[in-house]
Write a protein that holds these residues in place. Structure first.
Motif, short mmCIF file in Angstrom:
data_model
loop_
_atom_site.label_atom_id
_atom_site.label_comp_id
_atom_site.label_asym_id
_atom_site.label_seq_id
_atom_site.Cartn_x
_atom_site.Cartn_y
_atom_site.Cartn_z
N LYS A 186 0.83 -1.20 0.00
CA LYS A 186 0.00 0.00 0.00
C LYS A 186 0.87 1.26 0.00
N SER A 187 0.27 2.35 -0.44
CA SER A 187 0.97 3.62 -0.49
C SER A 187 1.56 3.97 0.87
N GLY A 188 2.85 4.30 0.88
CA GLY A 188 3.53 4.68 2.11
C GLY A 188 4.02 3.53 2.95
N GLU A 189 3.77 2.29 2.52
CA GLU A 189 4.16 1.13 3.31
C GLU A 189 5.39 0.41 2.77
N GLY A 190 6.03 0.96 1.74
CA GLY A 190 7.26 0.34 1.23
C GLY A 190 8.34 0.36 2.30
N LEU A 191 9.15 -0.70 2.34
CA LEU A 191 10.22 -0.79 3.33
C LEU A 191 11.29 0.25 3.05
N GLU A 192 11.57 1.12 4.03
CA GLU A 192 12.61 2.12 3.85
C GLU A 192 13.97 1.47 4.07
N VAL A 193 14.85 1.61 3.10
CA VAL A 193 16.17 0.99 3.17
C VAL A 193 17.25 2.06 3.09
N VAL A 194 18.42 1.70 3.56
CA VAL A 194 19.56 2.61 3.55
C VAL A 194 20.57 2.08 2.56
N ARG A 195 20.99 2.93 1.61
CA ARG A 195 22.01 2.56 0.66
C ARG A 195 23.22 3.45 0.85
N ARG A 196 24.34 3.01 0.36
CA ARG A 196 25.57 3.78 0.49
C ARG A 196 25.36 5.20 -0.04
N GLY A 197 25.72 6.18 0.75
CA GLY A 197 25.59 7.57 0.33
C GLY A 197 24.25 8.20 0.68
N THR A 198 23.33 7.40 1.25
CA THR A 198 22.03 7.95 1.60
C THR A 198 22.16 8.87 2.81
N ARG A 199 21.63 10.06 2.70
CA ARG A 199 21.67 11.02 3.80
C ARG A 199 20.26 11.57 4.04
N ARG A 200 20.19 12.53 4.93
CA ARG A 200 18.91 13.17 5.20
C ARG A 200 18.37 13.80 3.91
N LEU A 258 9.66 -1.42 -2.88
CA LEU A 258 8.24 -1.66 -3.13
C LEU A 258 7.88 -3.13 -3.30
N ALA A 259 8.88 -4.03 -3.30
CA ALA A 259 8.61 -5.46 -3.37
C ALA A 259 9.80 -6.19 -2.77
N TYR A 260 9.53 -7.35 -2.20
CA TYR A 260 10.58 -8.08 -1.50
C TYR A 260 10.63 -9.51 -2.04
N PRO A 264 15.87 -17.39 -2.75
CA PRO A 264 17.29 -17.23 -2.39
C PRO A 264 18.01 -16.20 -3.26
N ARG A 265 17.45 -15.87 -4.43
CA ARG A 265 18.11 -14.92 -5.32
C ARG A 265 17.16 -13.79 -5.68
N LYS A 266 17.69 -12.58 -5.68
CA LYS A 266 16.88 -11.44 -6.11
C LYS A 266 16.78 -11.42 -7.63
N GLN A 267 15.59 -11.25 -8.14
CA GLN A 267 15.38 -11.10 -9.58
C GLN A 267 15.15 -9.64 -9.95
N VAL A 268 14.43 -8.94 -9.09
CA VAL A 268 14.08 -7.55 -9.39
C VAL A 268 13.94 -6.78 -8.09
N GLU A 269 14.31 -5.49 -8.11
CA GLU A 269 14.14 -4.61 -6.96
C GLU A 269 13.54 -3.29 -7.44
N PRO A 270 12.29 -3.00 -7.09
CA PRO A 270 11.70 -1.71 -7.44
C PRO A 270 11.77 -0.74 -6.26
N PHE A 271 12.26 0.47 -6.50
CA PHE A 271 12.37 1.48 -5.46
C PHE A 271 11.56 2.73 -5.83
N LEU A 272 11.01 3.38 -4.82
CA LEU A 272 10.51 4.74 -4.96
C LEU A 272 11.53 5.63 -4.25
N ILE A 273 12.19 6.50 -5.01
CA ILE A 273 13.27 7.32 -4.46
C ILE A 273 12.81 8.77 -4.37
#
Length: 218
Positions: free
Chosen positions: A108-122, A129-131, A135-144
């Motif tokens: 749902k809107s606003g419920e995506g898992l917030e993650v920290v990546r290298r260089g991420t700041r305030r 948006l999906a997990y 055992p292997r990641k196929q796709v990773e969609p982000f809202l940035i």
């Protein structure tokens, strides 16, 4: 402690276990239930009674009640009449029978898992948006989201191909030696193994979708 004696077995031939019901019969019953469910939903959506539909289709009210409850199988001709009264074709009646259940992941809107990546700041957030469950990641969609125009960003590299779609704001995005002006509605697709990342934030707040497809590379 008292012990219970075993009862002697009855003489004669042992009773045979009941034969399992043929698979085809179970499938027929599921089909009957599907047909009944569709007919009942369609009838109720039109505020029609069983008597209304039965009289118009020329079948008994008791028979229609049994059909709706999946208790009987009936002829295609009867189903054609009932479907016609309810404004459906036979194809629509059977449309969703035997369709795989599926298992889509709904975030749902606003419920995506917030993650920290290298260089991420305030002022710079990634919402995944999906997990992947395997055992292997196929796709990773982000809202940035970015809202600090003074932020300095590192470059990133990763396996696979990345797709960016701009939603809001204006950004200058670097991929290798080239930079691209991205505005709402623009997209950018590139190999993740080449250094890439935001070069300048021209108009904040900035929001874009970034989808990384790892394929067989990871």
């Amino acid at each position: 402690m008292a012990t219970r004696k075993a009862k002697p077995k009855a003489a004669g031939k042992a009773a045979r276990p009941a034969a399992p019901e043929p698979a085809a019969h179970a499938e027929d019953r599921n089909l009957d239930q599907h047909i009944g469910h569709v007919l009942r939903e369609k009838r109720q959506a039109q505020s029609l009674t069983i008597a209304d539909v039965a009289d118009l289709a020329g079948v008994s009210r008791g028979m229609l009640s049994k059909i709706e409850n999946g208790q009987v199988s009936t002829s295609l001709e009867t189903l054609r009449k009932l479907s016609g009264v309810l404004g459906m074709t036979l194809a629509q009646l059977f449309k969703n029978f035997d369709v795989p259940e599926g298992g889509a992941q709904h975030v749902k809107s606003g419920e995506g898992l917030e993650v920290v990546r290298r260089g991420t700041r305030r002022g710079h957030t990634y919402h995944l948006l999906a997990y992947d469950q395997g055992p292997r990641k196929q796709v990773e969609p982000f809202l940035i989201t970015m809202d600090d125009a003074s932020e300095v960003f590192p470059t990133f590299t990763h396996p696979g191909t990345e797709f960016i779609y701009m939603l809001e704001g204006r950004i200058e995005y670097r991929h290798g030696r080239n930079t691209y002006l991205l505005e709402p509605g623009d997209s950018l697709t590139f190999k993740g193994s080449i250094p890439h990342g935001p070069e300048r934030l021209l108009e904040v707040p900035i929001r874009f979708l970034a989808v990384i497809n790892y394929g067989d590379e990871e």
